[in-house]
Design an enzyme around this catalytic site. Structure first.
Site, short mmCIF file in Angstrom:
data_model
loop_
_atom_site.label_atom_id
_atom_site.label_comp_id
_atom_site.label_asym_id
_atom_site.label_seq_id
_atom_site.Cartn_x
_atom_site.Cartn_y
_atom_site.Cartn_z
N ASP A 1 -2.46 -16.82 -33.99
CA ASP A 1 -3.70 -16.85 -34.74
C ASP A 1 -4.50 -18.10 -34.40
O ASP A 1 -3.94 -19.19 -34.28
CB ASP A 1 -3.36 -16.83 -36.24
N GLU B 1 12.85 -19.67 -22.33
CA GLU B 1 14.27 -19.91 -22.59
C GLU B 1 14.97 -18.62 -23.02
O GLU B 1 16.17 -18.44 -22.79
CB GLU B 1 14.45 -20.94 -23.71
#
Length: 543
Positions: A203, A261
């Site tokens: 957002d 990751e």
């Protein structure tokens, strides 16, 4: 475990769910996570790849969940963390990815971080939000404005300082210049990654950093000239210093590293940046080390023409060399596009079918908003029914965002169209009942059938998912372009006008074989020319 298709996001179709308005299972009148889980089969039937969930985190709901008081918990209104885990499991069983909203630029003023920060000027979190002294006359530190009206500064009597808020005063801005803030926010993102979330919608992604020197924003030229016709004061300034700061690129690199990751995860950023949106999008998605994609508000406005669509897409293709865009026509913040684009006396159903055909053919990923697949129009609500603070503040000049947030229509004959057994948090528009899912499921010529057909067509043609795009010359309100990739070349032609149009097929294109577009109004080849009815499209394979 790494995703077998790490670039699943490239060209994907995302379905946005506004949880409070999707499906209620408890009878309290508000949608919940259990309701979403129960309705995922409908979402999967559309042929989409991913589901974006608007915020469901713990929140006072001053801005309908975009004011987060705990980033690592589900608000009781929506259920429990176990409900979320069940939703993830069902979505993955159905082959759907789950993308969740992350509201990182600001928190609720009820968040424990802000409660501690405002307590004194020397506590461990004193610098976690944007605090500044008053000017000598007691006024705000600078001229920055809130998107929700008035100054972007609120006086706090305990610290005897102002704090910054780009939105409501109850949504204080976090201080991203403090590395501890970045670390803490990234840990909340890790929490959801470890629960199996596939991606994030960020957002207000360009609002994270502010200018450290708190320099005043300059006025727009139109404001100086006295010709600015904006309905809010926010649109009177060039927002050079209160957002879109260069430091954000480094943070987005940290965010991307965290995603990488975990393998096969992706993020889409919301860029609200007026005249700089394409440059910002380019910066945030280039290099393969920041966000995978962003979306702007370019196609979320009232403009509906071949020239506008071509202008937006070509501008993106020119500005963004190696980035990726996500196109959308509607979302939870704007008037539904069927209402925006249906001209007086026009047929909303035709506009709905035409729009999904167009969206399905654009280069980029695409996002559709719940109810769009039913052809829902914007709801007309009475002032006393509003819940959106933006609409309440600016009524009647601006009616706010509740008109696109009304509950989904599932069953035409059921109470509240099958959304809830209680009193819905927003009224269910009477006119939406005729568009309910159970009605359209049995109609081969419905808007719902058109969505399933076009999204299925997109999935079957690699050129539409990841291929290149090249525009062709066309007269009048006709849009023509070539999509090429995956061993195929497709011709896409759209007539935006309310009257028939003819488009001569250039001889150099060679032979073209029509592709069935289902219930969308279709053009036909006649003597080396395409004859297109009003709001019709033609898709063809070059042979």
């Amino acid at each position: 475990m790494a995703d077998q298709n790490a670039e699943w996001w490239r060209g994907c179709v995302i379905y946005q769910i506004y949880p409070r308005s999707f499906q209620d299972t408890t009878g309290d009148g508000s949608g919940d996570l259990g309701g979403i889980t129960n309705r995922l089969q409908h979402v999967a039937s559309l042929g989409v790849d991913a589901v974006w969930l608007s915020p469901f985190f713990r929140s006072p709901m001053a801005d309908m969940g975009y004011d987060v008081s705990d980033y690592q918990d589900v608000d009781p209104m929506f259920g429990t963390i176990e409900d979320f885990d069940a939703l993830i499991a069902e979505a993955h069983r159905l082959g759907l990815k789950i993308i969740i909203d992350q509201v990182l630029s600001h928190s609720s003023d009820k968040h424990e971080w802000f409660v501690e920060s405002r307590a004194s000027r020397d506590n461990p979190k004193a610098d976690w939000y944007v605090w500044a002294d008053a000017r000598p006359d007691g006024s705000a530190p600078n001229n920055w404005l809130s998107l929700f009206g008035g100054p972007a500064w609120e006086w706090d009597a305990t610290r005897r300082q102002y704090y910054m808020h780009n939105f409501l005063a109850s949504q204080p801005d976090l201080n991203f210049h403090n590395p501890e803030v970045q670390d803490a926010l990234l840990e909340t993102v890790r929490f959801w990654l470890e629960r199996g979330v596939d991606g994030f919608r960020l957002d207000t992604v360009n609002y994270y950093f502010h200018d450290q020197w708190l320099r005043d924003n300059p006025p727009l030229a139109a404001s100086v000239a006295g010709t600015n016709e904006a309905t809010t004061t926010y649109a009177f300034q060039m927002h050079l210093f209160d957002k879109t700061q260069p430091e954000n690129l480094t943070f987005l690199g940290r965010f991307r590293a965290l995603l990488d990751e975990h393998g096969g995860r992706a993020a889409v950023g919301e860029v609200g940046d007026e005249d700089r949106s394409l440059q910002t999008l380019a910066a945030y998605t280039s290099g393969g080390d920041k966000l995978q994609m962003c979306y702007t508000f370019d196609l979320l406005g009232p403009q509906f023409s071949a020239a506008h669509i071509r202008g937006c897409v070509e501008a993106f293709e020119t500005a963004v060399a190696d980035g990726w865009v996500c196109w959308a026509f509607s979302n939870h913040d704007v008037v539904r596009h069927v209402s925006r684009w249906t001209r007086p006396g026009g047929d909303p159903e035709m506009v709905a079918k035409f729009s999904i055909a167009l969206l399905s053919c654009l280069r980029g990923s695409i996002c559709i908003y719940q109810g769009e697949e039913l052809g829902l129009e914007e709801a007309e609500l009475a002032f006393e029914d509003l819940r959106d603070p933006f609409g309440i503040r600016f009524w009647p000049g601006i009616k706010g965002r509740d008109g696109c947030r009304t509950p989904m229509a599932w069953e035409a004959g059921a109470d509240n169209a099958g959304f809830t057994s209680g009193k819905p948090w927003l009224p269910v528009p009477v006119g939406h009942r005729a568009c309910a899912v159970d009605i359209q499921n049995g109609e081969q010529a419905s808007v719902l059938a058109a969505y399933r057909a076009m999204l299925g067509l997109r999935k079957r043609h690699p050129a539409l998912v990841t291929g290149s795009i090249r525009f062709l010359d066309a007269e009048g309100d006709v849009l023509a372009f070539i999509r090429e990739g995956g061993g195929e070349t497709l011709l896409c032609v759209f007539n935006f006008a309310d009257e028939p149009a003819s488009w001569p097929v250039p001889p150099y294109l060679g032979a073209v074989e029509a592709i069935d577009v289902g219930t969308v109004a279709a053009g036909a080849l006649e003597d080396h020319a395409l004859v297109l009815p009003p709001l019709a499209c033609f898709l063809g394979r070059m042979i």
